[in-house]
Design a protein around this motif. Structure first.
Motif, PDB file in Angstrom:
ATOM      1  N   ALA A  85       0.941  -1.225   0.086  1.00  0.00           N
ATOM      2  CA  ALA A  85       0.083  -0.037   0.082  1.00  0.00           C
ATOM      3  C   ALA A  85       0.819   1.154   0.162  1.00  0.00           C
ATOM      4  O   ALA A  85       0.605   2.315  -0.547  1.00  0.00           O
ATOM      5  CB  ALA A  85      -0.836   0.112   1.275  1.00  0.00           C
ATOM      6  N   GLY A  86       2.098   1.285   0.678  1.00  0.00           N
ATOM      7  CA  GLY A  86       2.804   2.333   0.844  1.00  0.00           C
ATOM      8  C   GLY A  86       3.726   2.471  -0.322  1.00  0.00           C
ATOM      9  O   GLY A  86       3.522   3.636  -1.285  1.00  0.00           O
ATOM     10  N   ARG A  87       4.763   1.744  -0.477  1.00  0.00           N
ATOM     11  CA  ARG A  87       5.821   2.010  -1.535  1.00  0.00           C
ATOM     12  C   ARG A  87       4.967   2.012  -2.997  1.00  0.00           C
ATOM     13  O   ARG A  87       5.296   2.542  -3.933  1.00  0.00           O
ATOM     14  CB  ARG A  87       6.819   0.921  -1.658  1.00  0.00           C
ATOM     15  N   ASN A  88       3.844   1.101  -3.105  1.00  0.00           N
ATOM     16  CA  ASN A  88       3.236   0.761  -4.288  1.00  0.00           C
ATOM     17  C   ASN A  88       2.094   1.832  -4.386  1.00  0.00           C
ATOM     18  O   ASN A  88       1.284   1.329  -5.535  1.00  0.00           O
ATOM     19  CB  ASN A  88       2.611  -0.486  -4.035  1.00  0.00           C
ATOM     20  N   TYR A  89       1.941   2.621  -3.658  1.00  0.00           N
ATOM     21  CA  TYR A  89       0.576   3.479  -3.725  1.00  0.00           C
ATOM     22  C   TYR A  89       0.104   4.055  -5.345  1.00  0.00           C
ATOM     23  O   TYR A  89      -0.818   4.038  -5.820  1.00  0.00           O
ATOM     24  CB  TYR A  89       0.405   4.628  -2.840  1.00  0.00           C
ATOM     25  N   GLU A  90       1.161   4.549  -5.730  1.00  0.00           N
ATOM     26  CA  GLU A  90       1.176   5.268  -7.119  1.00  0.00           C
ATOM     27  C   GLU A  90       0.665   4.402  -8.153  1.00  0.00           C
ATOM     28  O   GLU A  90      -0.410   4.429  -9.051  1.00  0.00           O
ATOM     29  CB  GLU A  90       2.304   6.186  -7.509  1.00  0.00           C
ATOM     30  N   GLN A  91       1.562   3.160  -8.266  1.00  0.00           N
ATOM     31  CA  GLN A  91       0.946   2.210  -9.122  1.00  0.00           C
ATOM     32  C   GLN A  91      -0.411   1.371  -8.955  1.00  0.00           C
ATOM     33  O   GLN A  91      -1.275   0.931  -9.910  1.00  0.00           O
ATOM     34  CB  GLN A  91       1.901   1.057  -9.348  1.00  0.00           C
ATOM     35  N   VAL A  92      -0.899   1.333  -7.649  1.00  0.00           N
ATOM     36  CA  VAL A  92      -1.996   0.610  -7.111  1.00  0.00           C
ATOM     37  C   VAL A  92      -3.271   1.773  -7.589  1.00  0.00           C
ATOM     38  O   VAL A  92      -3.990   1.585  -8.182  1.00  0.00           O
ATOM     39  CB  VAL A  92      -2.186   0.535  -5.725  1.00  0.00           C
TER      40      VAL A  92
END
Length: 313
Positions: A85-92
């Protein structure tokens, strides 16, 4: 009296994926070099050709899953909540949420119960981040039974789903014949008249224990399991708040943006009610044994009991 069975919901996640994998050949699982920890290794052992380790590259994993979902596959992507959720937020947000793709996010090791891994890995913001994404379903199951049911429901749901799982083994409280999981529907676990406790995740079992303690003091607490943070069960929230006139929310998450905020938004618009939020108060976690951290942050039954008792007077 026999000891209560405890199972970590991350184990439930891995087992549920195997159950679904036997029924659906279009289900695939992607992991980011953490299969042993997220328990997708259970699926990997059973279906090695449908498990892809993308390495320490969560953002790339998300892009791969997005593409596969447009080809008829139902991908479950897995990592720690801090990364999923954190590092990945933009991609999600942009690769899954914006096109509303049929990708499921299995986020394990959420909250301070990650323990010794410390503040950098204790994601206390994931529910807030994920519920902000338009069209994203956000689920935080309370035990093994509910976690497995949630994974099955996530597969059946067409669209993006965020599933939050924990590292710490928690009591199995939903092992009963009448249990039914439905996305967006809360569950009344104990009727009460003086105060409502809305709880989610591992805090559900702690809230039930706190309610027993409150009962001895003559305080009747209604305990409701809100496993789906979004869409939240507005009808049940309003009905219980209208009955008891006092509301408490309990979550292993920041008090900002999670269950407490979701309940407050509903009540502010539809049934203004005296309310208290129990969670982590605008701070980072710290390294330490999970059970000791939960006690220190007053998220165990004792801490909940003390706060609710003072609030309900």
């Amino acid at each position: 009296m026999s000891e209560v069975k405890k199972i970590a919901t991350r184990d439930s996640y891995g087992n549920a994926l195997v159950e679904l994998g036997k029924e659906h050949e279009n289900l695939i699982v992607l992991d980011a070099d953490l299969a042993g920890a997220t328990k997708t290794c259970i699926f990997q052992k059973e279906f090695p050709e449908r498990h892809w380790d993308c390495g320490i590259a969560e953002c790339n994993m998300t892009g791969i899953a997005a593409g596969l979902s447009t080809c008829g596959k139902v991908p479950f992507i897995s990592s720690f909540a801090m990364f999923a959720a954190g590092r990945n937020y933009e991609q999600v947000r942009n690769s899954i949420g914006y096109p509303h793709l049929n990708v499921k996010i299995g986020a394990t090791h959420a909250g301070i119960s990650v323990g010794e891994d410390g503040a950098t890995h204790q994601c206390l913001e994931d529910l807030a981040l994920m519920r902000e994404i338009p069209g994203m379903v956000v689920i935080n199951p309370s035990d093994d039974v509910e976690a497995r049911a949630a994974v099955h429901a996530a597969y059946d749901y067409v669209g993006p789903v965020y599933l939050r799982f924990g590292r710490l083994a928690v009591p199995v409280i939903n092992d009963r014949p009448d249990y039914k999981f439905e996305i967006g529907k809360g569950i009344v676990l104990k009727e009460g008249t003086d105060v409502t406790i809305f709880a989610t995740g591992l805090e559900v079992s702690e809230s039930l224990e706190a309610a027993k303690m409150l009962e001895k003091d003559g305080i009747s607490a209604e305990v409701i399991n809100i496993h789906t943070i979004k869409p939240i069960d507005e009808e049940l929230v309003v009905a219980s708040a209208t009955k008891t006139k006092k509301v408490v929310t309990v979550e292993e998450h920041s008090v900002i943006g999670g269950l407490g905020s979701a309940v407050a938004e509903v009540l502010c618009e539809k049934a203004p009610t005296k309310m208290m939020r129990i969670g982590v108060n605008d701070r980072f976690g710290e390294s330490g044994p999970a059970v000791e951290l939960i006690h220190k942050y007053e998220l165990d039954a004792e801490g909940i009991y003390k706060k609710v008792k003072a609030f309900a007077k």
